[in-house]
Motif scaffolding. Structure first.
Motif, PDB file in Angstrom:
ATOM      1  N   MET A  37     100.404  59.607  30.397  1.00  0.00           N
ATOM      2  CA  MET A  37     100.218  57.843  31.176  1.00  0.00           C
ATOM      3  C   MET A  37      99.247  58.730  32.564  1.00  0.00           C
ATOM      4  O   MET A  37     100.137  59.955  33.197  1.00  0.00           O
ATOM      5  N   HIS A  38      98.328  58.279  33.764  1.00  0.00           N
ATOM      6  CA  HIS A  38      97.515  59.027  34.310  1.00  0.00           C
ATOM      7  C   HIS A  38      98.584  58.107  35.398  1.00  0.00           C
ATOM      8  O   HIS A  38      97.913  56.929  35.744  1.00  0.00           O
ATOM      9  N   GLU A  39      98.861  58.820  36.699  1.00  0.00           N
ATOM     10  CA  GLU A  39      99.562  58.766  37.521  1.00  0.00           C
ATOM     11  C   GLU A  39      98.230  58.674  38.952  1.00  0.00           C
ATOM     12  O   GLU A  39      98.192  57.339  39.912  1.00  0.00           O
ATOM     13  N   SER A  40      96.756  59.060  38.929  1.00  0.00           N
ATOM     14  CA  SER A  40      95.992  58.988  40.197  1.00  0.00           C
ATOM     15  C   SER A  40      95.136  57.264  39.645  1.00  0.00           C
ATOM     16  O   SER A  40      95.036  56.738  38.717  1.00  0.00           O
ATOM     17  N   PRO A  41      95.191  56.725  41.237  1.00  0.00           N
ATOM     18  CA  PRO A  41      94.343  55.823  41.153  1.00  0.00           C
ATOM     19  C   PRO A  41      93.349  55.615  41.039  1.00  0.00           C
ATOM     20  O   PRO A  41      91.978  56.721  40.970  1.00  0.00           O
ATOM     21  N   VAL A  42      92.084  53.702  39.853  1.00  0.00           N
ATOM     22  CA  VAL A  42      91.750  54.105  39.290  1.00  0.00           C
ATOM     23  C   VAL A  42      90.065  54.481  40.926  1.00  0.00           C
ATOM     24  O   VAL A  42      90.162  53.237  41.682  1.00  0.00           O
ATOM     25  N   GLU A  43      89.055  54.757  40.881  1.00  0.00           N
ATOM     26  CA  GLU A  43      88.635  54.750  41.437  1.00  0.00           C
ATOM     27  C   GLU A  43      86.898  54.456  41.302  1.00  0.00           C
ATOM     28  O   GLU A  43      85.993  54.079  42.190  1.00  0.00           O
ATOM     29  N   HIS A  44      86.600  54.100  39.845  1.00  0.00           N
ATOM     30  CA  HIS A  44      85.416  54.002  40.077  1.00  0.00           C
ATOM     31  C   HIS A  44      85.442  52.887  37.989  1.00  0.00           C
ATOM     32  O   HIS A  44      86.680  53.271  37.569  1.00  0.00           O
ATOM     33  N   VAL A  45      84.985  51.748  38.430  1.00  0.00           N
ATOM     34  CA  VAL A  45      84.916  51.325  36.623  1.00  0.00           C
ATOM     35  C   VAL A  45      84.245  50.911  36.186  1.00  0.00           C
ATOM     36  O   VAL A  45      82.774  50.622  37.245  1.00  0.00           O
ATOM     37  N   ALA A  46      83.365  51.014  35.145  1.00  0.00           N
ATOM     38  CA  ALA A  46      82.053  51.361  34.104  1.00  0.00           C
ATOM     39  C   ALA A  46      82.104  49.914  33.007  1.00  0.00           C
ATOM     40  O   ALA A  46      83.330  50.429  32.384  1.00  0.00           O
ATOM     41  N   VAL A  47      81.615  48.950  33.224  1.00  0.00           N
ATOM     42  CA  VAL A  47      81.346  47.733  32.449  1.00  0.00           C
ATOM     43  C   VAL A  47      79.665  48.297  31.297  1.00  0.00           C
ATOM     44  O   VAL A  47      79.009  48.676  31.867  1.00  0.00           O
ATOM     45  N   VAL A  48      80.640  48.331  30.022  1.00  0.00           N
ATOM     46  CA  VAL A  48      79.971  48.481  28.774  1.00  0.00           C
ATOM     47  C   VAL A  48      79.675  47.347  28.448  1.00  0.00           C
ATOM     48  O   VAL A  48      80.735  46.699  27.887  1.00  0.00           O
ATOM     49  N   ILE A  49      78.078  47.074  27.666  1.00  0.00           N
ATOM     50  CA  ILE A  49      77.426  46.190  27.102  1.00  0.00           C
ATOM     51  C   ILE A  49      76.765  46.473  26.073  1.00  0.00           C
ATOM     52  O   ILE A  49      75.339  46.472  27.048  1.00  0.00           O
ATOM     53  N   PRO A  50      76.948  46.331  25.074  1.00  0.00           N
ATOM     54  CA  PRO A  50      75.861  46.028  23.991  1.00  0.00           C
ATOM     55  C   PRO A  50      75.018  44.962  23.716  1.00  0.00           C
ATOM     56  O   PRO A  50      76.108  43.855  24.008  1.00  0.00           O
ATOM     57  N   ALA A  51      74.400  45.017  23.612  1.00  0.00           N
ATOM     58  CA  ALA A  51      73.362  43.762  23.087  1.00  0.00           C
ATOM     59  C   ALA A  51      72.548  44.339  22.059  1.00  0.00           C
ATOM     60  O   ALA A  51      71.634  44.979  22.344  1.00  0.00           O
ATOM     61  N   ARG A  52      72.650  43.295  21.222  1.00  0.00           N
ATOM     62  CA  ARG A  52      71.115  43.237  20.499  1.00  0.00           C
ATOM     63  C   ARG A  52      69.878  41.468  20.264  1.00  0.00           C
ATOM     64  O   ARG A  52      70.969  40.615  19.694  1.00  0.00           O
ATOM     65  N   ASP A  53      69.461  41.600  20.754  1.00  0.00           N
ATOM     66  CA  ASP A  53      68.587  40.198  19.893  1.00  0.00           C
ATOM     67  C   ASP A  53      69.176  39.298  21.481  1.00  0.00           C
ATOM     68  O   ASP A  53      69.732  37.952  20.773  1.00  0.00           O
ATOM     69  N   GLU A  54      69.936  39.642  22.604  1.00  0.00           N
ATOM     70  CA  GLU A  54      70.959  38.831  23.486  1.00  0.00           C
ATOM     71  C   GLU A  54      69.866  38.013  24.471  1.00  0.00           C
ATOM     72  O   GLU A  54      70.265  37.827  25.962  1.00  0.00           O
ATOM     73  N   GLU A  55      68.629  37.792  24.605  1.00  0.00           N
ATOM     74  CA  GLU A  55      67.399  37.580  25.676  1.00  0.00           C
ATOM     75  C   GLU A  55      68.161  36.433  26.039  1.00  0.00           C
ATOM     76  O   GLU A  55      68.259  35.948  27.445  1.00  0.00           O
ATOM     77  N   ARG A  56      68.852  35.398  25.889  1.00  0.00           N
ATOM     78  CA  ARG A  56      69.023  33.920  26.120  1.00  0.00           C
ATOM     79  C   ARG A  56      70.542  34.270  26.716  1.00  0.00           C
ATOM     80  O   ARG A  56      71.097  33.034  27.619  1.00  0.00           O
ATOM     81  N   THR A  57      71.565  35.038  26.190  1.00  0.00           N
ATOM     82  CA  THR A  57      72.456  35.751  27.118  1.00  0.00           C
ATOM     83  C   THR A  57      73.465  35.711  27.862  1.00  0.00           C
ATOM     84  O   THR A  57      74.599  37.207  28.113  1.00  0.00           O
ATOM     85  N   VAL A  58      72.478  36.947  27.772  1.00  0.00           N
ATOM     86  CA  VAL A  58      73.014  38.362  29.097  1.00  0.00           C
ATOM     87  C   VAL A  58      72.863  38.294  30.202  1.00  0.00           C
ATOM     88  O   VAL A  58      73.302  39.384  30.331  1.00  0.00           O
ATOM     89  N   ALA A  59      71.639  37.486  30.932  1.00  0.00           N
ATOM     90  CA  ALA A  59      72.225  37.250  31.393  1.00  0.00           C
ATOM     91  C   ALA A  59      73.777  36.869  32.801  1.00  0.00           C
ATOM     92  O   ALA A  59      73.899  37.015  33.440  1.00  0.00           O
ATOM     93  N   ALA A  60      73.976  36.458  31.810  1.00  0.00           N
ATOM     94  CA  ALA A  60      74.916  35.513  31.851  1.00  0.00           C
ATOM     95  C   ALA A  60      76.278  35.970  32.122  1.00  0.00           C
ATOM     96  O   ALA A  60      77.265  35.778  32.225  1.00  0.00           O
TER      97      ALA A  60
END
Length: 232
Positions: A1-24
């Motif tokens: 268990m990690h007791e230190s509070p989270v300081e940074h969040v990174a959101v990772v989104i893979p995309a392949r030919d998703e020009e119609r949906t990726v902006a949303a």
């Protein structure tokens, strides 16, 4: 268990030919980031993998960091995005990695739910998915099966694993070896290794991510295949 509070969040989104949906997808994550406490920093990175459309340009215009890859492999794309995020965050900040998909829309409380779980001691967040309201009626069989599913041997957990609704403490992610280069079920593979290594899970069903109800996928497996098999 990690007791230190989270300081940074990174959101990772893979995309392949998703020009119609990726902006949303990107805009929904940005909205979720607005609900986080002050002082937390957030990166959103889209990995445009083997795209032949304008996914990268659309994602960049939406405000995401964009990596262009040629892997043609969702596991490799997620791993690339996580590696970039960890390198950008450096070792000085306690980082939480969140994953979703480019054909999905996260709810406004999505990141807050993940951080609440982390604050309570979870190192792994496992959320559920939902279908757009217009598509739910034709997938009643899938919904019934989905709601009945439980995690064998894992107490009261719902048992679902979705790359579209997943979060992990960066230290636990690194210790488990990260995402492997798998064309499908790369999320379940990572979660299996995390749980085997003793990571503390949070099985959450109060922050469902709305995901595409399409039946066609580049690989066999995952929600698209299940929907095709159980369409009402």
């Amino acid at each position: 268990m990690h007791e230190s509070p989270v300081e940074h969040v990174a959101v990772v989104i893979p995309a392949r030919d998703e020009e119609r949906t990726v902006a949303a997808a990107v805009h929904a994550v940005q909205t979720a980031a607005l609900n986080l406490p002050p002082g937390l920093t957030v990166d959103v990175v889209v990995v445009a993998d083997a795209c032949v459309d304008r996914t990268a340009e659309v994602a960049l215009a939406a405000g995401a960091h964009v990596l262009v890859a040629t892997e043609g492999n969702v596991g490799a794309a997620r791993a690339l995005g996580c590696a970039w995020a960890l390198d950008r965050a450096d070792d000085e900040r306690v980082t939480w990695l969140a994953c979703t998909d480019a054909d999905s829309v996260v709810p406004p409380r999505w990141l807050l739910c993940q951080l609440d779980a982390a604050t309570s001691g979870a190192e792994l967040f496992l959320g559920t998915v939902a279908l757009p309201r217009a598509d739910a009626a034709r997938h009643r069989r899938w919904l019934r099966t989905y709601r009945r599913h439980r995690a064998p041997g894992k107490g009261t957990g719902h048992g679902h694993v979705h790359g579209a609704n997943l979060g992990v403490h960066a230290a636990a992610y690194v210790a488990a070896g990260g995402f492997h280069d798998l064309p499908v079920h790369e999320d379940a593979d990572l979660v299996e290794r995390l749980l085997a290594g003793g990571a503390v899970p949070a099985w959450a069903d109060d922050a469902a991510v709305t995901t595409s109800a399409r039946h066609h996928s580049r690989v066999v497996g995952g929600v698209a295949t299940d929907l095709a098999d159980t369409a009402a």
